[in-house]
Write an enzyme that holds these catalytic residues in place. Structure first.
Site, PDB file in Angstrom:
ATOM      1  N   LYS A 174     -14.462   0.023  11.500  1.00 54.70           N
ATOM      2  CA  LYS A 174     -15.761   0.230  10.862  1.00 54.70           C
ATOM      3  C   LYS A 174     -15.640   1.538  10.076  1.00 54.70           C
ATOM      4  O   LYS A 174     -15.838   2.624  10.603  1.00 54.70           O
ATOM      5  CB  LYS A 174     -16.873   0.328  11.905  1.00 54.70           C
ATOM      6  N   CYS A 282     -12.402  18.424   8.767  1.00 55.08           N
ATOM      7  CA  CYS A 282     -12.722  18.894  10.109  1.00 55.08           C
ATOM      8  C   CYS A 282     -11.816  20.050  10.524  1.00 55.08           C
ATOM      9  O   CYS A 282     -12.128  20.779  11.458  1.00 55.08           O
ATOM     10  CB  CYS A 282     -12.616  17.755  11.116  1.00 55.08           C
TER      11      CYS A 282
END
Length: 501
Positions: A174, A282
Site C-alpha cells: 500500500k 527521515c
C-alpha cells in the site's frame, strides 16, 4: 491530460471500482497530473484472497529459484534506472540524482535478499539426547503487507518486499497515494522477472485499505514507515489482531559538532543532510548542536554563506541542489512551523518562506531556513518539521550536547563530528539513539546491517533489512526427532519430561 492510474493485482494492472480517487500533483507546477484509485474494503479483501492463493506456489519454489527471480528484477530495474528516476522525480519533487539514489538504496536490499538460500538455513544438533536429533527451519508467514511513505517511493517498498519475497511470502504493497507510479512500475518489473501473478500486489488507498490490512486474519505481518502517531496506531492495531508489526515513525536527528571538528567539512555535510531532498528524509539532520559559543558562531557564519549559494529549481533541473516539496499541504506545514519558531523566540537567521521559482509560481517550493539559539522547550525543536529547516541548538559543553539527543522523544539517527577518538567512542556508547554516525552526516546502515530507530521513532522488536528482515518475515519451526533402535523402554519413561540426560 490527467492520467488514470490503477492497482496491480494478479500480475496485471487493474482499474479501481470503488469510485474514489486521489489527485497526484506535479510539485513543480502545482497541477494535477494523475488520478489514483482508492480501494474500498471489498477490493482490498479480493486482493488479499488473490495473494493468499498465489503464495503457496511461490513458497514451493526453492530459495535459490526465488533468488534468481530477484536477480532478474535487479537487472530490469537497472536497465530502466533513468526512466524510473524521472517518473519518481515528477511525482515526488526530488532531483533526478536523488531519485536514482532512492532506487539504488532499494536495490541494495534486493542484492542482500539474493542471499536467501543462506539466510533461510536453520540450525541442527546431532545427538541432543540418546538417538535424538534437533533441527530448526525457517518458513514463510504467508501473506504480508507493507505500508510505505511518499518520501522514498522506491527504496522503502523494496526494503520491505525484497526480504519478504525471498523468504517465500506473498506481498501486498500500500504505497503513498501522493506518488504511486513508481511502485506500480516496480510491480510490473517483478512480473517480467518471473514472479508468479498475485505474489506482489499494489493496492492504492487511504485509511480504509490500511484498516483492512490490519484486521484481516489472512495478513500475517505488516511493515510501516511514516509519522509517529500513525506508526503507533498501526503497531497497536496489528498487535491486537495477532500480527507481527515493524513500524517506524518520526525523527529529530541531531549532529553534535565538537570544537575540534573541521567546520568546513561539517558545514558542507549539514547543508546536504539538512536541505537535501528539501528535508523530506527521515534521516535528515534537523538539529545541529555546536559545542561552545565560538564553535556555534563560526558554524552559523559558514552555514549562512553556503545557504546563499544553494540552487533551488525544478526536480528535473540538473543544476538544482533540491526541488519542491511533495504537496501544498507539506509547504504550508513548513511555513507554519517557521512562524511558530519566530513566535517562540528562536533567532531566524535565514527565512525560506516566500521563495518563488520564476515561471513556477504555483509550485510547492520552499527556500532553505536556518534558526539559531533554539532551545529544547520550543515546538520547532520537539516536533518533526520535515522540510528544509535546520536548527542550531547551542551547547555549553559535551555533556549538555550528549543529553539533547538522548533525552529527545525521537531516537532515529544522530551524528557527531570530532577528530578525537575517545570522544567519539564515548558518544557512540552512551547516546540513546538507534543509528549513530561518526563524521557521517546521514548514518543509514548498509543493506546487510539493520535499520531502525529507538523510542518514538520505532515500534517493534525487529528492524528493516539486514538479518532482522528475514527473522521478521519467517517463523521458526523446531523439530525434535528420534528413530527407535529397538531397545525396550521402561513404561515409566513416558511420564518423565524429556531432558538431556
Amino acid at each position: 491530460m490527467v492520467q488514470e492510474l490503477t492497482h496491480f493485482v494478479d500480475g496485471k494492472r487493474l482499474p479501481g471500482t470503488s469510485g474514489k480517487f486521489g489527485d497526484v500533483y506535479d510539485p513543480n507546477t502545482g497541477e494535477v497530473q494523475a488520478r489514483v484509485p482508492l480501494a474500498d474494503k471489498a477490493e482490498t479483501e479480493a486482493i488479499i484472497a488473490n495473494a493468499e492463493a498465489a503464495q503457496k506456489q511461490w513458497a514451493a519454489f526453492n530459495p535459490q529459484k526465488r533468488a534468481r527471480v530477484l536477480m532478474k528484477f535487479l537487472q530490469l530495474v537497472q536497465e530502466e534506472m533513468d526512466s524510473l528516476a524521472r517518473l519518481l522525480s515528477s511525482e515526488h519533487g526530488k532531483t533526478i540524482p536523488d531519485a536514482k539514489g532512492d532506487i539504488q538504496r532499494g536495490l541494495e536490499v534486493i542484492e542482500f535478499a539474493l542471499g536467501a538460500p543462506h539466510l533461510l538455513k536453520g540450525e541442527y544438533t546431532e545427538s541432543a539426547g540418546t538417538g535424538i536429533d534437533v533441527y530448526s527451519m525457517r518458513q514463510p508467514l504467508g501473506v504480508v503487507a507493507g505500508i510505505t511513505p511518499f518520501n522514498f517511493p522506491a527504496m522503502i517498498p523494496l526494503w520491505k518486499a525484497g526480504p519478504a519475497l525471498a523468504a517465500g511470502n506473498a506481498f501486498i504493497l500500500k504505497p503513498s497515494e501522493r506518488d504511486p507510479s513508481v511502485p506500480l512500475r516496480l510491480a510490473e518489473l517483478f512480473t517480467e522477472a518471473g514472479l508468479p501473478g498475485g505474489v506482489f500486489n499494489v493496492v492504492n488507498g487511504d485509511k480504509e485499505v490500511v484498516d483492512v490490512l490490519l484486521t484481516d486474519d489472512r495478513v500475517k505481518a505488516v511493515g510501516f514507515v511514516g509519522s509517529t502517531p500513525i506508526a503507533q496506531y498501526i503497531y497497536e492495531t496489528a498487535a491486537r489482531h495477532g500480527k507481527r508489526a515493524q513500524c517506524f515513525g518520526g525523527a529529530k536527528n541531531h549532529a553534535i559538532v565538537m570544537p575540534d571538528a573541521d567546520l568546513d567539512q561539517v558545514a558542507d555535510a549539514l547543508i546536504g543532510a539538512g536541505y537535501g531532498s528539501a528535508g523530506e528524509r527521515c534521516m535528515a539532520i534537523s538539529v545541529a548542536v555546536p559545542v561552545g559559543q565560538d564553535t556555534a558562531d563560526a558554524l552559523v557564519a559558514k552555514l549562512t554563506e553556503r545557504i546563499g549559494a544553494l540552487r533551488i529549481g525544478r526536480s528535473d533541473d540538473e543544476k538544482a541542489d533540491f526541488g519542491p516539496l511533495v504537496s501544498r499541504d507539506a509547504l504550508d506545514r513548513v511555513n507554519d512551523y517557521i512562524g511558530i519558531g519566530v513566535d517562540e523566540g528562536a533567532d531566524l537567521v535565514v527565512d525560506g518562506r516566500g521563495f518563488v521559482l520564476d515561471g513556477h509560481e504555483s509550485g510547492f517550493f520552499a527556500g532553505a531556513t536556518l534558526f539559531d539559539r533554539v532551545t529544547p522547550d520550543m515546538r520547532i525543536y520537539r516536533e518533526e518539521i520535515f522540510g528544509p529547516v535546520l536548527l542550531i541548538a547551542r551547547a555549553a559543553d559535551y555533556e549538555q550536547a550528549l543529553a539533547l539527543p538522548t533525552e529527545h522523544d525521537y531516537g532515529n539517527g544522530v551524528a557527531i563530528f570530532t577528530r578525537d577518538g575517545d570522544t567519539a567512542r564515548d558518544f557512540t556508547h552512551r547516546v540513546e539513539v538507534g543509528m549513530v554516525g561518526v563524521n557521517v552526516p546521514i548514518p543509514v546502515p548498509i543493506a546487510y546491517h539493520t535499520f531502525g530507530g529507538w523510542k518514538r521513532s520505532g515500534f517493534g522488536d525487529l528492524n528493516q533489512h539486514g538479518p532482522d528482515s528475514f527473522r521478521f518475515y519467517t517463523k521458526t519451526k523446531t523439530v525434535t526427532q528420534r528413530w527407535p533402535s529397538g531397545t525396550k523402554e521402561h513404561a515409566t519413561d513416558h511420564f518423565v519430561i524429556p531432558t538431556m540426560n
